[in-house]
Scaffold this motif. Sequence first.
Motif: not given
Length: 528
Positions: A423-429
């Motif tokens: 989910l963090a990666k989906i938020c471009h983190m």
Amino acid sequence: MTDKITSAKRDVFAEIAAKRQVLRDSSLRAPQPELLPDITLPLHEFDPAMELTASDKLETSEELSAELLRQREKYAPFMRNLAPAMPERDLIRIDAFDWRLQTESDKTDFAAVLQGKGDWVRVSVPHYGEPLGRAVAYYREKVHISKDMLEKGALFLCFGGVDYKAHVFFNGAFLGSHEGFFAPFELDCTPAARLGENTLVVMVENDAVCMGNTSWGKDGCLYEGDKIYAATGPGYDDPEVGWHHCPPGMGIYQPVRIEARSTVHIHDLFVRTIALGGEIEAWIEIWNCHRIRQDVSLSLAVYGQNFTGTAIAEVIVEQKEIGPGINYLRVPLTIPAPRIWENETPWLYQLQVKIPTENNEIADAAFRQFGLRTFRMDEGNDPKGRFFLNDREIRLRGANTMGFEQQDVMKKDWPQLVDDILLAKICHMNFWRLTQRPVQPEVYDYCDRLGLMTQTDLPLFACLRRNQFCEAIRQAEEMERLVRSHVCNIMVSYINEPFREVKAHRHLLRAELESFFLAADQAVRLAN
């Protein structure tokens, strides 16, 4: 003696926010923009292919679920373990204890605790919660040790993490103590162990934090102590305090086990990237239980972990005169045509080390997941402070974690931990700051596999007690040893929001704190 300060009258964190602007204005310099020439682009030369368009937004829960499913499928290959299976040590996992708080009579009759007297309740590990501040709790459990385990030669009692001080007794014998909530530690229980039933008692001490427990107490008092602790703990099930972001609780909140080992065994493994061309250095720590030197032969190899392949075939290392206790070996190796760890392609390798016996059996074996990458900050050129991953400039885009990932591990909810990272990666983190505390190794393991970079903080907030200077340096080394093998961890730091105004008779002044940073740097670099 305590200071009477109610939380309704004083909010420490609100005070920090109020002071921050003044401190920022007085100590920081705002960088000025570069003077650039005006450039006019002719409209007739506009290339439509160069037009930037925003990514589609995820507007509904269904769209988010679909994207999460896509990310799971994308990173599933990197979650695999395709390296050859390794032998495992014989062990006993201790998942539950009898537990009670210290009574007044225990202070003068500790033998009663060892004998199991008093009113105990059954608790499961991980176990974490109140009391906050100065308190003592006891954990007691019966453990059955077999003849096969004793015949291995050595028994070690291993703790993943105990908050805050642990004093360990085995069959009434004192094995040792450990201070600090986040670091794993182990104690040799061989001399005290016996065939059949054995009794383990762990005395756990809590304390107030260096800054003082001003936000969590229920009696309106300010308690100050020596606990090296900052924030973002796992919390516990209590709506008044336990659900708060920061309660400095106590307990055995990580796994406990007894391992049967050879008298000469592998204590720790670490693989250090020297260069992106595949040059690495395997750091192998060997523990010798004997009082005299021993000769040892090691077999090591490197395999792809989430891809198939042998990176380095078996290498034999003959090491003479391994002394008593811990020994440190460094073996230079080169991986041909290496796969480099990146956020989108988190390739991982696995170092496998074995200690053979004279009969060509395996006396001990261990492995370590690792990746190849470099990370640095440019401090010599303007603009300073630029970050480079694998010699490519990168901007960190991330957020502070708030303890949820620790809860995932304590609950053994591995799918949720995977989803939290995705989910963090989906938020471009591309980056998490594991805020104000090192966390369980499983969090770093999964960030390794899913390509999310991390920062780990030594758990200091606002100030450091003068008498805890050396202890904080020791814990800085423990922090580095915890994270150094994890390719995801690119950064460590030592304190959060240090106060300019401190109590000089209790806390380090700013110049002294700067000397602590230098000493902590030396401890960290000694470990990595």
